[in-house]
Design an enzyme around this catalytic site. Sequence first.
Site, short mmCIF file in Angstrom:
data_model
loop_
_atom_site.label_atom_id
_atom_site.label_comp_id
_atom_site.label_asym_id
_atom_site.label_seq_id
_atom_site.Cartn_x
_atom_site.Cartn_y
_atom_site.Cartn_z
N LYS A 22 0.86 -1.22 -0.11
CA LYS A 22 -0.02 -0.01 -0.08
C LYS A 22 1.01 1.27 -0.02
CE LYS A 22 -2.01 1.95 4.00
NZ LYS A 22 -1.78 3.21 3.90
N ARG A 121 -0.31 14.66 13.15
CA ARG A 121 -0.01 14.44 11.66
C ARG A 121 0.19 15.78 10.84
NH1 ARG A 121 -2.29 8.79 9.44
NH2 ARG A 121 0.00 8.66 8.45
N ASP A 304 3.60 0.82 12.16
CA ASP A 304 2.52 0.30 11.59
C ASP A 304 2.27 -1.16 12.18
OD1 ASP A 304 1.72 2.49 10.34
OD2 ASP A 304 2.49 1.73 8.38
C1 UD1 Z 1 3.87 6.86 6.34
C2 UD1 Z 1 3.03 5.90 6.25
C3 UD1 Z 1 2.44 5.26 7.47
C4 UD1 Z 1 3.47 4.95 8.71
C5 UD1 Z 1 4.45 6.19 8.58
C6 UD1 Z 1 5.47 6.01 9.75
C7 UD1 Z 1 2.43 6.21 3.93
C8 UD1 Z 1 1.19 6.27 3.22
N1 UD1 Z 1 2.08 5.98 5.33
O1 UD1 Z 1 3.05 8.17 6.82
O2 UD1 Z 1 1.80 4.14 7.24
O3 UD1 Z 1 2.86 4.90 9.87
O4 UD1 Z 1 4.91 6.62 7.38
O5 UD1 Z 1 6.48 5.12 9.21
O6 UD1 Z 1 3.53 5.79 3.53
N2 UD1 Z 1 5.53 14.91 10.91
C9 UD1 Z 1 5.46 15.97 11.34
N3 UD1 Z 1 5.36 16.87 10.20
C10 UD1 Z 1 5.50 16.62 8.84
C11 UD1 Z 1 5.42 15.22 8.51
C12 UD1 Z 1 5.53 14.15 9.66
O7 UD1 Z 1 5.49 16.49 12.29
O8 UD1 Z 1 5.43 17.43 8.27
C13 UD1 Z 1 5.55 13.64 12.07
C14 UD1 Z 1 4.18 12.85 12.21
O9 UD1 Z 1 3.16 13.58 12.94
C15 UD1 Z 1 4.53 11.62 12.80
C16 UD1 Z 1 6.11 11.49 12.41
O10 UD1 Z 1 6.46 12.98 11.72
O11 UD1 Z 1 4.68 11.93 14.23
C17 UD1 Z 1 6.23 10.44 11.14
O12 UD1 Z 1 5.25 10.85 9.84
P1 UD1 Z 1 5.73 10.36 8.49
O13 UD1 Z 1 6.88 9.65 8.40
O14 UD1 Z 1 5.68 11.70 7.72
O15 UD1 Z 1 4.39 9.49 8.17
P2 UD1 Z 1 3.54 9.47 7.00
O16 UD1 Z 1 4.28 9.73 5.85
O17 UD1 Z 1 2.32 10.28 7.31
#
Ligand code: UD1
Length: 417
Positions: A22, A121, A304
């Site tokens: 996914k 997020r 996850d």
């Molecule tokens: C992706 C995965 C998700 C997984 C996550 C962490 C996809 C579609 N989803 O989500 O299944 O759980 O990686 O392995 O690939 N954060 C910020 N600011 C930002 C971006 C992120 O503070 O601009 C924080 C988030 O709130 C979170 C952490 O960083 O606490 C990790 O987020 P991130 O690695 O970005 O996860 P996703 O890309 O949303």
Amino acid sequence: MLSYIIEGGKRLEGTIAISGSKNASLPIIAGTILSGKTSKLYHVPNIHDTQITLKILTLLGCKVKKSHDKIEINTKGMNKTEIPEDLMRQMRSTVIMAGAIIGRFKEATFSYPGGCEIGARPIDLHLSAFRKLGINIEEKGGFIHCKCDKIVGTEIDLDFPSVGATENIILATVLSEGTTTITNAAMEPEIEDLAKFLNKMGAKIEGAGTNIIKIRGVKQLKEVGYKIMSDRIETGTYLCMVAATAGKVKLLDTEPEHITPILHKLQECGCNIQTKGKTIELEAPKKLKAVDIKTMPYPGFPTDMQSVFGAMLTTAKGTSVVIENIFENRYKYTQELKKMGAKVQIEGKMAVIKGVRRLNGSKVESHDLRGGAALILAGLTAKGTTYVSKIEYVQRGYEHIEEKLAQLGANIKVKNL
Ligand code: UD1
């Protein structure tokens, strides 16, 4: 309301194949926008999240043809750059499409993304990276408008190795001028898969899978066919479900090297695991042993898998300590597990799970994708019948889960209750 009805207590045994990932499919589907040509993707899971992504592409003017797990996407006729708000709110990873749209059209409009409520997020890291690339961002009436004349490569040091932000920067810079270097990049295998797909199209990306990624901009991309990697979280989920029922399983089409920490923890619980090429075989002991887990960015234990692993530990022998370091709101499933007799105490990032002999079937509700899978696991081990409602969450990310589990001997049905 659609629910899973599970008669627990069956030992799972058999062979199943793992679907396409996914989290790799979503950025790769977005990446097809960049070529303005036709891409053929294989091993794409037929799940709600890929359906939404394809729907957005169609609404933006692309042509999509589907046949089983093969999808042909022609992005030549794409003539819109605004992601529809209602679809944007259904799923967080729609934000990845922004990078691809800006990369090709130098403008994009979108709203704040939705998705599972597992934490705040924010997308600040995505937006500040865009700004560094010379993209002008205006936020008005809940919409984010991005525009620039050109994207010029630069150095971007991420405050946190965000998976989505790393992917968004790659997508935004493939067709840019100059070279972009991302330091403290996320190292998840899905990022490597995205880079492999883009490089096959003619992009010049080096270092994906490490914490320093270099993207040298190219002028154009070509038509390709690409097979998406297998889903490591689906793999881990079935291993835990089988282990929780003291079962035995052979999983085909896996990438064992992507789930090293999950395999190690399952071994620590007492499971016997053999890997050979793309196959993983697991045989569980009668009773699992308690273990401690701590979620970390890749190559650490994946967030996850935390809920599914946590649910498995509720009937292990002894006390387990789980620490969730990535998302602050990922323990909602434990409230539901308590209804089934689980002994779990949450304190901030920590969950203390005292293993009980057995859970009891009950009515429970999914609150997010992986939490929903955790409740299915609990239902499989429990005495009596478990009703898991709001299964739409689970359908976002697991292809044919009830059929695959039935193939392993589980008694699980979907009903509108
Ligand atoms: C992706 C995965 C998700 C997984 C996550 C962490 C996809 C579609 N989803 O989500 O299944 O759980 O990686 O392995 O690939 N954060 C910020 N600011 C930002 C971006 C992120 O503070 O601009 C924080 C988030 O709130 C979170 C952490 O960083 O606490 C990790 O987020 P991130 O690695 O970005 O996860 P996703 O890309 O949303």
